[in-house]
Design an enzyme around this catalytic site. Structure first.
Site, PDB file in Angstrom:
ATOM      1  N   GLY A  50       0.794  -1.412  -0.124  1.00  0.00           N
ATOM      2  CA  GLY A  50      -0.120  -0.231   0.303  1.00  0.00           C
ATOM      3  C   GLY A  50       0.685   1.132  -0.035  1.00  0.00           C
ATOM      4  O   GLY A  50       0.307   2.230   0.357  1.00  0.00           O
ATOM      5  N   SER A  51       2.040   0.715  -0.205  1.00  0.00           N
ATOM      6  CA  SER A  51       3.073   2.664   0.463  1.00  0.00           C
ATOM      7  C   SER A  51       2.405   3.095  -1.305  1.00  0.00           C
ATOM      8  O   SER A  51       3.677   4.202  -1.600  1.00  0.00           O
ATOM      9  CB  SER A  51       4.443   2.346   0.233  1.00  0.00           C
ATOM     10  OG  SER A  51       4.969   0.863  -0.449  1.00  0.00           O
TER      11      SER A  51
ATOM     12  N   SER B  27       9.773  -6.412  -0.054  1.00  0.00           N
ATOM     13  CA  SER B  27      11.218  -7.557   0.502  1.00  0.00           C
ATOM     14  C   SER B  27      11.591  -6.827   1.681  1.00  0.00           C
ATOM     15  O   SER B  27      12.763  -5.856   1.990  1.00  0.00           O
ATOM     16  CB  SER B  27      12.318  -6.783  -1.026  1.00  0.00           C
ATOM     17  OG  SER B  27      12.723  -5.242  -1.459  1.00  0.00           O
TER      18      SER B  27
END
Length: 197
Positions: free
Chosen positions: A35-36, A106
């Site tokens: 969601g970034s 990641s």
């Protein structure tokens, strides 16, 4: 590794391909929580590079799990293998003279650093898409945080599994402060300033 396997040198080098493309190759490694805005920014950068006549390609976390990494789950071991494979595929793209953009959470610094080590200096560009958890949860485009809060998804980054922010990324983008266009502008600007395009 088998002792019967030998590296076969290609007749056309990475340098040859870069000269043909008229730009350097690299990996733009977008990392950040779900969601970034990683995928949105990566795709806008890709669109801009295409419009500039540059050769690029996006490797997206969800898309890769539909094919190459389809058999992997979200355990710590599977996440490590997921990132290892993406690192190797990214290196192949860079060797072919392409600017590859990866959009993967990641979450573990060790995994990202391991990928960095397989690239020549300056070819691994870590882009930390920094966005507060509260904003990511508010956006929640796939409804994953809601499921994680209910216990329907285990080991979800930011909820019951950690995210380790990069300590020295090449670029930090605070995606909660800027539009997708503005974020993409910062990335393309970095590529220009560093002589990649």
């Amino acid at each position: 590794m088998s002792s019967h396997i030998t590296w076969h040198e290609c007749a056309v080098s990475k340098g040859d391909r870069q000269r043909l493309n008229q730009h350097k190759s690299c990996v733009l490694w977008f990392t950040g929580m779900s969601g970034s805005g990683k995928s949105s920014i990566a795709n806008e950068v890709d669109r801009r590079l295409y419009s500039l006549g540059k050769r690029s390609y996006v490797l997206d976390g969800d898309n890769i799990r539909h094919g190459l990494n389809k058999g992997l789950g979200f355990s710590r071991e599977d996440r490590v293998e997921n990132i290892r494979r993406i690192g190797e595929v990214s290196k192949l793209f860079a060797d072919s003279g392409v600017i590859v953009l990866t959009a993967f959470i990641s979450p573990f610094a060790e995994d990202r650093n391991r990928v960095r080590e397989i690239f020549p200096s300056g070819e691994f560009i870590e882009i930390f898409v920094d966005c507060p958890l509260s904003v990511c949860e508010q956006r929640d485009p796939k409804g994953l945080y809601q499921k994680a809060r209910k216990g329907e998804i285990r080991e979800f980054t930011g909820i019951d599994s950690p995210y380790e922010p990069p300590s020295t990324p090449e670029l930090v983008i605070e995606s909660h402060k800027y539009s997708i266009d503005e974020c993409a502008h910062l990335v393309v600007g970095y590529l220009r300033e560093n002589g990649i395009i």
